[in-house]
Design a protein around this motif. Structure first.
Motif, PDB file in Angstrom:
ATOM      1  N   LEU A   1     -55.079  55.230  55.642  1.00 34.81           N
ATOM      2  CA  LEU A   1     -53.706  55.241  56.136  1.00 34.81           C
ATOM      3  C   LEU A   1     -53.549  54.346  57.363  1.00 34.81           C
ATOM      4  O   LEU A   1     -52.473  53.819  57.624  1.00 34.81           O
ATOM      5  CB  LEU A   1     -53.274  56.672  56.466  1.00 34.81           C
ATOM      6  N   VAL A   2     -54.641  54.178  58.111  1.00 41.70           N
ATOM      7  CA  VAL A   2     -54.619  53.335  59.305  1.00 41.70           C
ATOM      8  C   VAL A   2     -55.199  51.972  58.938  1.00 41.70           C
ATOM      9  O   VAL A   2     -56.269  51.886  58.348  1.00 41.70           O
ATOM     10  CB  VAL A   2     -55.470  53.977  60.428  1.00 41.70           C
ATOM     11  N   PRO A   3     -54.498  50.913  59.256  1.00 44.47           N
ATOM     12  CA  PRO A   3     -55.029  49.593  58.913  1.00 44.47           C
ATOM     13  C   PRO A   3     -56.296  49.272  59.723  1.00 44.47           C
ATOM     14  O   PRO A   3     -56.480  49.782  60.823  1.00 44.47           O
ATOM     15  CB  PRO A   3     -53.889  48.637  59.267  1.00 44.47           C
ATOM     16  N   PRO A   4     -57.145  48.433  59.208  1.00 47.68           N
ATOM     17  CA  PRO A   4     -58.383  48.099  59.925  1.00 47.68           C
ATOM     18  C   PRO A   4     -58.101  47.263  61.169  1.00 47.68           C
ATOM     19  O   PRO A   4     -57.105  46.579  61.279  1.00 47.68           O
ATOM     20  CB  PRO A   4     -59.181  47.291  58.899  1.00 47.68           C
TER      21      PRO A   4
END
Length: 107
Positions: free
Chosen positions: A93-96
């Motif tokens: 859900l969290v971008p890298p």
């Protein structure tokens, strides 16, 4: 004129005294005809072979296009997500975030 045609039809030019030169020409023309017929058959065979190869190329090209389309569908993110959902994997859900490494000038 009538005797000339009559002698040709009877074949007297093949058994006369100077028939050797006639036989040489007949044999030469026969060999030439055989070579021409063989060459024609070989050319026809190559034309058929080229047509077969063109058909094979078309079939292989269409198979390549179909396979490439299938691969493109398989590597799409949605397809990969569906395949690994059974294993409990899902997209984050969290971008890298980028990791930056600074080089020391002393090294």
């Amino acid at each position: 004129m009538k005797n000339g045609i009559y002698h040709i039809l009877k074949g007297k030019f093949l058994v006369s005294d100077d028939a050797m030169k006639n036989w040489r020409m007949i044999i030469f023309l026969s060999v030439l005809a055989i070579v021409m017929i063989a060459s024609s058959h070989r050319a026809d065979r190559k034309v058929h072979q080229i047509a077969e190869l063109n058909t094979d190329v078309k079939a292989l090209r269409s198979e390549f296009v179909d396979t490439r389309l299938q691969v493109r569908r398989l590597i799409m993110e949605s397809a990969v997500t569906r395949k690994v959902a059974d294993q409990g994997l899902r997209p984050p859900l969290v971008p890298p975030k980028k990791i930056r490494v600074k080089k020391n000038k002393a090294q």
